[in-house]
Scaffold this active site. Structure first.
Site, PDB file in Angstrom:
ATOM      1  N   LYS A  86       0.820  -1.222   0.000  1.00 14.66           N
ATOM      2  CA  LYS A  86       0.000   0.000   0.000  1.00 14.66           C
ATOM      3  C   LYS A  86       0.852   1.269   0.000  1.00 14.66           C
ATOM      4  O   LYS A  86       0.323   2.370  -0.143  1.00 14.66           O
ATOM      5  CB  LYS A  86      -0.931  -0.013   1.211  1.00 14.66           C
ATOM      6  CG  LYS A  86      -1.949  -1.154   1.096  1.00 14.66           C
ATOM      7  CD  LYS A  86      -3.021  -1.100   2.155  1.00 14.66           C
ATOM      8  CE  LYS A  86      -4.068  -2.157   1.850  1.00 14.66           C
ATOM      9  NZ  LYS A  86      -4.384  -3.007   2.960  1.00 14.66           N
ATOM     10  N   HIS A 109      11.134  -1.395   7.024  1.00 11.22           N
ATOM     11  CA  HIS A 109      11.466  -2.499   6.110  1.00 11.22           C
ATOM     12  C   HIS A 109      11.814  -1.847   4.785  1.00 11.22           C
ATOM     13  O   HIS A 109      11.169  -0.883   4.372  1.00 11.22           O
ATOM     14  CB  HIS A 109      10.268  -3.448   5.990  1.00 11.22           C
ATOM     15  CG  HIS A 109      10.483  -4.611   5.056  1.00 11.22           C
ATOM     16  ND1 HIS A 109      11.686  -5.289   4.983  1.00 11.22           N
ATOM     17  CD2 HIS A 109       9.659  -5.208   4.158  1.00 11.22           C
ATOM     18  CE1 HIS A 109      11.569  -6.270   4.083  1.00 11.22           C
ATOM     19  NE2 HIS A 109      10.355  -6.226   3.571  1.00 11.22           N
ATOM     20  N   ASP A 192      15.555 -10.445   4.997  1.00 12.73           N
ATOM     21  CA  ASP A 192      14.257 -10.526   5.669  1.00 12.73           C
ATOM     22  C   ASP A 192      13.290 -11.394   4.864  1.00 12.73           C
ATOM     23  O   ASP A 192      12.638 -12.295   5.405  1.00 12.73           O
ATOM     24  CB  ASP A 192      13.688  -9.112   5.850  1.00 12.73           C
ATOM     25  CG  ASP A 192      12.427  -9.096   6.703  1.00 12.73           C
ATOM     26  OD1 ASP A 192      12.556  -9.158   7.936  1.00 12.73           O
ATOM     27  OD2 ASP A 192      11.320  -9.012   6.142  1.00 12.73           O
TER      28      ASP A 192
END
Length: 341
Positions: A86, A109, A192
């Protein structure tokens, strides 16, 4: 050479004094960062889209809440605590038109920046502060006077102050109490994604389900399969978390140790590692990111179908019944719940 670990003495909260910090989103990480920074003496405002269910929640916690665009306009440092998929539309609509020279964009992130779904102007600092734990743990550790280790990274630094701001933010959320390590947006994002796909979430879920199926298909009771392949996993992971793999082995029986070292490598063998390398290549090349963005644009059809299929696995029904027999265990119902951003 081991990475340098930054602690409280390496960070100056004064860097954030006289600055307005906007947290866009009030979900898992957003609420934890906002509350911790506020209690660290920082001036924090919240930016949310009109009609967000988080507006009354944030207001109840004593925050001034603004529409996202207005929060960006008012802030010096803007934390984009919005889901990866988003972020591009929120950036184009509300963030980009209100970014001016000297502001700082902060992420927890690196996905959007690394895969260029968000391309910031050259005259703003772009940094990352990523606590290595979910928001509720970041919050709880902070309230107990402790902290969760965190990563920081600098992507753009026109002000020449970006790293100081990242360290100050990490201190404000409690990260420097535990230790902060510097990385890059590329390294944080790719490691990650790899970890969650092949080991922590994807790998562990698939391994547990396959073990359960193997025992049940061999005629064993599903309850026995659940205990041996899922329930006891927490005990082993806790031991590994506290003392590493060798420490876990120290705490289990000789028979379990022998099974671990002699059979484990036959199950997770070279072919698994080969497929892990393929998954890593898909992450590094941007193939995974492109597919995930397209899945979002297509309305999450495959994503929702796969999640639904997972909830219908026999291990879920068995687990629900057995967890009901464990009054000491914290229960969580996932039905009808959704994180709010």
């Amino acid at each position: 050479m081991p990475a340098k670990v930054y602690t409280d003495k390496d960070a100056d909260l004064g860097v954030l004094q006289n600055k307005t910090l906007a947290v866009l989103g009030f979900g898992s990480q957003g609420h934890a960062h906002a509350l911790n920074l506020k209690e660290s003496g920082c001036n924090v405002i919240i930016g949310l889209y009109e009609g967000s269910k988080s507006i009354p929640v944030a207001e109840e916690k004593g925050f001034k809440v603004y529409p996202t665009a207005e929060a960006v306009r008012r802030a010096d440092v803007i934390f984009v605590a919005i889901p990866d998929t988003k972020q591009p539309s929120a950036y184009e609509r509300d963030i980009k038109p209100n970014l001016t020279k000297g502001k700082t964009l902060l992420f927890s992130h690196g996905f959007a920046i690394h895969f260029k779904t968000v391309v910031p102007p050259k005259n703003v600092d772009v940094i990352l502060v990523a606590p290595k734990g979910p928001g509720h743990i970041v919050r709880r550790q902070f309230t107990e006077g402790k902290g969760v280790p965190a990563l920081i990274a600098v992507y753009q630094n026109p002000s020449k102050q970006a790293k100081k701001v990242a360290l100050a933010w990490a201190k404000g959320v409690g990260g420097t109490r535990a230790g902060v390590i510097e990385t890059t947006f590329k390294e944080e994002t790719e490691t990650d994604l790899f970890g969650e796909q092949t080991v922590l979430c994807g790998g562990a879920s698939a391994l547990v389900q396959a073990g359960f199926e193997t025992l049940v298909e061999a005629g064993y009771q599903p309850e026995m399969a659940y205990f041996e392949c899922l329930h006891e996993l927490k005990l082993i992971v806790d031991l590994m978390n506290e003392a590493g793999i060798s420490g876990m082995r120290f705490s289990i029986s000789e028979t379990a140790k022998w099974g671990d070292v002699s059979v484990g490598p036959k199950i997770i063998d070279a072919s698994v590692k080969k497929r892990m390398k393929t998954a890593l290549k898909d992450i590094q090349s941007g193939k995974f990111a492109k597919g995930w963005v397209n899945e979002y644009k297509g309305g999450y059809k495959k994503y929702n179908a796969l999640l639904k299929k997972g909830t219908q696995h026999p291990i879920e029904k068995t687990g629900e019944r057995l967890r009901g027999l464990m009054p000491w265990m914290k229960k969580r119902s996932i039905k009808g719940t959704q994180a709010s951003y």
